[in-house]
Design a protein around this motif. Sequence first.
Motif, PDB file in Angstrom:
ATOM      1  N   THR A   6       0.962  -1.345  -0.036  1.00 45.48           N
ATOM      2  CA  THR A   6       0.258  -0.022   0.000  1.00 45.48           C
ATOM      3  C   THR A   6       0.750   1.362  -0.089  1.00 45.48           C
ATOM      4  OG1 THR A   6      -1.657  -1.176   1.131  1.00 45.48           O
ATOM      5  CG2 THR A   6      -1.791   1.102   1.281  1.00 45.48           C
ATOM      6  N   GLU A  12       1.417   9.423  -2.869  1.00 44.76           N
ATOM      7  CA  GLU A  12       1.498   8.179  -3.533  1.00 44.76           C
ATOM      8  C   GLU A  12      -0.070   7.544  -3.673  1.00 44.76           C
ATOM      9  OE1 GLU A  12       5.786   6.716  -1.490  1.00 44.76           O
ATOM     10  OE2 GLU A  12       4.006   6.415  -0.426  1.00 44.76           O
ATOM     11  N   ARG A  13      -0.936   7.588  -2.982  1.00 46.73           N
ATOM     12  CA  ARG A  13      -2.081   7.250  -2.798  1.00 46.73           C
ATOM     13  C   ARG A  13      -2.869   7.740  -4.030  1.00 46.73           C
ATOM     14  NH1 ARG A  13      -5.573   8.439   1.240  1.00 46.73           N
ATOM     15  NH2 ARG A  13      -6.874   6.679   0.704  1.00 46.73           N
ATOM     16  N   HIS A  16      -1.327   6.238  -7.286  1.00 42.62           N
ATOM     17  CA  HIS A  16      -1.694   4.875  -7.309  1.00 42.62           C
ATOM     18  C   HIS A  16      -3.056   4.862  -7.949  1.00 42.62           C
ATOM     19  CE1 HIS A  16      -2.495   0.742  -7.117  1.00 42.62           C
ATOM     20  NE2 HIS A  16      -3.132   0.626  -6.087  1.00 42.62           N
ATOM     21  N   GLY A  17      -3.967   5.646  -7.255  1.00 39.42           N
ATOM     22  CA  GLY A  17      -5.591   5.903  -7.539  1.00 39.42           C
ATOM     23  C   GLY A  17      -5.689   6.208  -9.039  1.00 39.42           C
ATOM     24  N   GLU A  19      -3.707   5.828 -11.524  1.00 39.72           N
ATOM     25  CA  GLU A  19      -3.366   4.994 -12.562  1.00 39.72           C
ATOM     26  C   GLU A  19      -4.453   3.680 -12.636  1.00 39.72           C
ATOM     27  OE1 GLU A  19       0.175   2.558 -11.141  1.00 39.72           O
ATOM     28  OE2 GLU A  19       1.357   4.503 -11.074  1.00 39.72           O
ATOM     29  N   VAL A  20      -5.249   3.528 -11.386  1.00 41.10           N
ATOM     30  CA  VAL A  20      -6.311   2.552 -11.376  1.00 41.10           C
ATOM     31  C   VAL A  20      -7.476   3.174 -12.217  1.00 41.10           C
ATOM     32  CG1 VAL A  20      -7.742   1.260  -9.962  1.00 41.10           C
ATOM     33  CG2 VAL A  20      -5.480   1.289  -9.348  1.00 41.10           C
ATOM     34  N   ALA A  49      -7.999   8.609  -4.683  1.00 42.43           N
ATOM     35  CA  ALA A  49      -6.973   8.059  -3.758  1.00 42.43           C
ATOM     36  C   ALA A  49      -7.690   6.860  -3.027  1.00 42.43           C
ATOM     37  CB  ALA A  49      -6.302   8.714  -2.754  1.00 42.43           C
ATOM     38  N   GLY A  53      -7.731   3.914  -5.543  1.00 45.97           N
ATOM     39  CA  GLY A  53      -6.422   3.484  -5.172  1.00 45.97           C
ATOM     40  C   GLY A  53      -6.567   2.316  -4.219  1.00 45.97           C
ATOM     41  N   ASP A  54      -7.548   2.607  -3.109  1.00 53.95           N
ATOM     42  CA  ASP A  54      -7.734   1.609  -2.079  1.00 53.95           C
ATOM     43  C   ASP A  54      -8.818   0.515  -2.547  1.00 53.95           C
ATOM     44  OD1 ASP A  54      -5.768   2.938  -0.753  1.00 53.95           O
ATOM     45  OD2 ASP A  54      -7.195   4.046   0.497  1.00 53.95           O
ATOM     46  N   ASP A  57      -8.795  -1.387  -6.386  1.00 55.99           N
ATOM     47  CA  ASP A  57      -7.720  -2.288  -6.669  1.00 55.99           C
ATOM     48  C   ASP A  57      -7.557  -3.386  -5.664  1.00 55.99           C
ATOM     49  OD1 ASP A  57      -5.424  -2.553  -8.531  1.00 55.99           O
ATOM     50  OD2 ASP A  57      -4.002  -1.598  -7.034  1.00 55.99           O
TER      51      ASP A  57
END
Length: 115
Positions: A6, A12-13, A16-17, A19-20, A49, A53-54, A57
């Motif tokens: 994670t 960063e969150r 990553h989110g 990208e998803v 995020a 992201g959470d 994913d």
Amino acid sequence: MTVTDTATTRDERFAHGLEVLKRVDGEAGERVVGALGDINPELGHQIVAWAFGDIYDRPGLAPRDRQLVTLGMLTALGGCETQLEVHVNAALNVGLSPDEIVESLLHSAVYCGIP
């Protein structure tokens, strides 16, 4: 990045989110978040995020299954035509066929009530 790997910082969150979000919704998702920029940028950040992201994913459901759930929920809520349009396109992006989408909406109507 997976649930066990994670992202920890706010940036960063969000990265990553994003990208998803791009994998799932393509440009439509980015437009929705962008539209919140002037109104409520924090809500846009949290959608990217946290929701993507959470939650999106997580390994427990495949992206196509998540979209089936989302289509059902948006149908049940009603008044979500704009979001439903985004998620129909997302469903196509993650491998659902047009026939499967139609069938999922028909199935939802049985439980949500037919207008």
